[in-house]
Scaffold this motif. Sequence first.
Motif: not given
Length: 182
Positions: A93-103
Motif C-alpha cells: 500500500l502506497h504511503a500517499g494512499a494511506t495519507g489520503a485515507l487518513v484525510d
Amino acid sequence: MRELEIKRVLTEKRSSQRRAISGEEEKREMDLEWVKSLVEKDGGDSEFTVDSMPEKFIEPIVMQGLKIDHIERGRIVCSFTVPPRLVNNDNSLHAGATGALVDIVGSAVIFTVGATFTGVSVEINVSYFDCAYVGEEIEIECKALRVGKAVAVVSVDFRSKLTGKLIAQGRHSKYLAVHSKI
C-alpha cells in the motif's frame, strides 16, 4: 490451522519481496538520471489519461472498495482489501494512499459527533510500522479525539485483519471555520 498457513505464506512473500528489493538496491549505483526519471513524468502513454481526469477524482480512486463495518458517535471501523491501483513498486500500500485515507476517513468521523462541516486540514501525519500487500485485508479504525468549536483532532489506525499487527497510524487535525454572523 488455515490461519497459520496463511500467516506463513504472507511472511514468506514479504521476506522474498524484501530480499529482491535489497538485491536491486545493491546493484544500482547513484545515478542522477535514474532518480530524475522517477520524479519527472513526460506523459507518454499516461499523459492523455491524467490530463483528462475529472476534478475531485482522487477520493473515488482511493475509497473504492472501502466498507464500513461499524459506525458510532466518534468512531468508524472500516475494512479494505489493498487493490493493485494503490500500491508502490514493492506491491505494498502506497504511503500517499494511506495519507489520503487518513484525510478522507478522518474527516468522515467528524460528522459522527454532529458537526455539519469538517473544516480544512491543518496537519496530517502518518507513522508507518509495516506493509500491507496487494490482496491483503486491512482494518481502518478512526476515532474522534476532540471535536470542538474551532479544532478537530482524529486518529486513524491501520491493522492487518489477519494478524492484528499495526501497519500505520495517522493523526489528522482540522480547523473548523467559525461561520460569520454578518
